[in-house]
Structures are given as C-alpha cells and as structure tokens.
Enzyme design. Sequence first.
Site, PDB file in Angstrom:
ATOM      1  N   TYR A 296       6.831  -0.022  10.042  1.00 46.08           N
ATOM      2  CA  TYR A 296       7.196   1.096   9.640  1.00 46.08           C
ATOM      3  C   TYR A 296       8.027   1.996  10.373  1.00 46.08           C
ATOM      4  O   TYR A 296       9.042   2.727   9.851  1.00 46.08           O
ATOM      5  CB  TYR A 296       5.844   1.986   9.773  1.00 46.08           C
TER       6      TYR A 296
ATOM      7  N   ALA B  70      11.563   0.660   9.642  1.00 49.04           N
ATOM      8  CA  ALA B  70      12.058   1.368   8.377  1.00 49.04           C
ATOM      9  C   ALA B  70      12.446   2.820   8.606  1.00 49.04           C
ATOM     10  O   ALA B  70      13.807   2.979   7.686  1.00 49.04           O
ATOM     11  CB  ALA B  70      10.699   1.062   7.217  1.00 49.04           C
ATOM     12  N   LYS B  71      11.684   3.512   9.202  1.00 49.69           N
ATOM     13  CA  LYS B  71      12.018   4.954   9.169  1.00 49.69           C
ATOM     14  C   LYS B  71      13.204   5.321   9.919  1.00 49.69           C
ATOM     15  O   LYS B  71      14.037   6.220   9.638  1.00 49.69           O
ATOM     16  CB  LYS B  71      10.933   5.641   9.566  1.00 49.69           C
TER      17      LYS B  71
ATOM     18  N   ARG C 114       0.746  11.504  -5.297  1.00 47.84           N
ATOM     19  CA  ARG C 114       0.196  12.249  -4.486  1.00 47.84           C
ATOM     20  C   ARG C 114       0.655  12.809  -3.266  1.00 47.84           C
ATOM     21  O   ARG C 114       2.015  12.304  -2.913  1.00 47.84           O
ATOM     22  CB  ARG C 114      -1.068  11.456  -4.045  1.00 47.84           C
TER      23      ARG C 114
ATOM     24  N   ASP D 121       8.181  -0.021  -9.573  1.00 51.63           N
ATOM     25  CA  ASP D 121       8.186  -0.434  -8.253  1.00 51.63           C
ATOM     26  C   ASP D 121       9.548  -0.235  -7.756  1.00 51.63           C
ATOM     27  O   ASP D 121      10.661  -0.974  -8.281  1.00 51.63           O
ATOM     28  CB  ASP D 121       7.912  -1.809  -8.064  1.00 51.63           C
ATOM     29  N   VAL D 122       9.746   0.751  -6.602  1.00 56.59           N
ATOM     30  CA  VAL D 122      11.273   1.163  -6.342  1.00 56.59           C
ATOM     31  C   VAL D 122      11.906  -0.088  -5.458  1.00 56.59           C
ATOM     32  O   VAL D 122      12.991  -0.219  -5.402  1.00 56.59           O
ATOM     33  CB  VAL D 122      11.042   2.231  -5.180  1.00 56.59           C
TER      34      VAL D 122
ATOM     35  N   SER E 270      10.456   9.894   9.410  1.00 51.92           N
ATOM     36  CA  SER E 270       9.322   9.956  10.053  1.00 51.92           C
ATOM     37  C   SER E 270       9.600  10.155  11.688  1.00 51.92           C
ATOM     38  O   SER E 270      10.476   9.384  12.120  1.00 51.92           O
ATOM     39  CB  SER E 270       8.314   8.854   9.900  1.00 51.92           C
TER      40      SER E 270
ATOM     41  N   GLY F  91       7.276   8.290  -5.387  1.00 53.02           N
ATOM     42  CA  GLY F  91       5.983   8.245  -4.489  1.00 53.02           C
ATOM     43  C   GLY F  91       5.253   9.594  -4.861  1.00 53.02           C
ATOM     44  O   GLY F  91       4.781  10.242  -3.845  1.00 53.02           O
ATOM     45  N   ALA F  92       5.265  10.000  -5.917  1.00 51.80           N
ATOM     46  CA  ALA F  92       4.988  11.622  -6.289  1.00 51.80           C
ATOM     47  C   ALA F  92       3.692  11.763  -6.871  1.00 51.80           C
ATOM     48  O   ALA F  92       3.224  12.803  -7.483  1.00 51.80           O
ATOM     49  CB  ALA F  92       6.173  12.406  -7.221  1.00 51.80           C
TER      50      ALA F  92
END
Length: 254
Positions: free
Chosen positions: A155, A158-159, A17, A64-65, A143, A14-15
């Site tokens: 989200y 997942a976090k 941005r 795609d990870v 997060s 995800g690098a």
Amino acid sequence: MTSSELNRVAIVTGAARGIGAATAIRLAADGHAVAVLDLDETACKATVEQITGAGGRAIAIGADVADADQVAAAVARTADELGPPVVLVNNAGIIRDNLLFKMTDGDWDSVIGVHLRGAFLMSRAAQAHMTQAKWGRIVNLSSSSALGNRGQVNYSAAKAGLQGFTKTLAIELGPFGVTANAVAPGFIATDMTAATAARMKVDFETFQKGAAEQIPVRRVGRPEDIAHTISFLVSDGAGFVSGQVIYVAGGPLN
C-alpha cells in the site's frame, strides 16, 4: 461556484462508500453530474440515490479499474449518458496488509493493480475528453502511508507511486488545460481503517481515540474532510494548482 462549473461531468472511482461516496456527493452538490463507479454497481445505489434525491444527476457504474476493457467501457458509458468527463477522482483502493515476510505475490499484485494500474487506466481513458475540451481536473488519492507504514509495504509503495504519477501527469497534461494533484489523507474513519483496527485486534473506537491523541487538531478525519479538499482542487479557482501533494492529516507529518 461559477456558471462554467455547472453541469461538468465527473467520475469518482471507489465511490460506493467512504471517501469516494463523500466526494461524489460533494461534487454533485457543487453542480457536477457524477458517474459513481465501484467494483459492484449495486453497491453504488445508496450514493446515487443520495445525489438524485437532492436534485443532482448521477449514474452507477460497475467496473474493475484494473481491467482496461472495463475502464474503457465505463468512461464511454459516462460520456454517452452524462456527457464527456472532465473531472476524474482516482479513489478506488484496497488493502492487503501484512509484514513483508508474510506478504504473498497476490497481496502485492492486487494492491498495486487497483491503486496504480487503476489510476493509470482511468486517467489514460479520461484524458482524451479533457484534452479535447482544453480543460480538466485529475485528483489521485495518495495517503500518509506513502511516507512508510509498518505492515503496508504494498500500500505504501502504491501510494508513493501515485505521487510521482501525479507530478508527471501535471507536466504532460498542463499544456492542454488539465491539472493533476494528489490528496494524501491521514487517519480517516472509514471501513478501511476499521479493517486495519480489526487486523491489529483493537476495538475501532479505541483505535480512533489513540490516533486522535497523536493528531494536532485532536480528532481523526472524516470522509467529508477529504471531499472538501477535492472540491477545491477540481474547481476553476484551483487552475494554477497542479502537480501538488496535499496532506490532509490534521497537522504536519514527519
């Protein structure tokens, strides 16, 4: 930075941005060669150019990870072109925010897939190089939403899952000289938080100002704040820090 830290190879997902780009740039400044990985390889161009323009080494990789074959190919390409990766930053992430009763199966599956499956696949592929080297660093991006956040059940799950994943990696990989930690950002000004503001129909500047008023240091975070913390966690000096979740949020969270 010690002499042993020079020329180590890092992968940052995800690098293209935001936090990922800031982290890739910081690790390159620390002396790492960096594989700048994102879904679209061309989107990584600006990050790579900033690194190489400053005298660093970097390559752009599109993958795609959440796809096992693409992950295997990305890690193999990194090893071939830069050297065996011994630092992995699992930063790739997406949001598909909605209240539970409005959330679709696809909203759930896509967020869990990128964050959790992606971190699993990347870590499984990269750890082979780390355990062989008897040295490695894995940093997973959690997060503050792991503590719960309205409209983000996917989200948040997942976090929170990434925190348990991190602690288990630390236990399993520690005997091989590999540490695993999680960084849990609070409010960071990125495209993702801008998208949240848009979803809430709030001007982004107003959104940031409101958030800053609730943060003890009275400002929102910047991607570089997270990159600095990751820089420490992947250093030789952090060799006795493992299995930890570090909240980088400008103050304590309830």
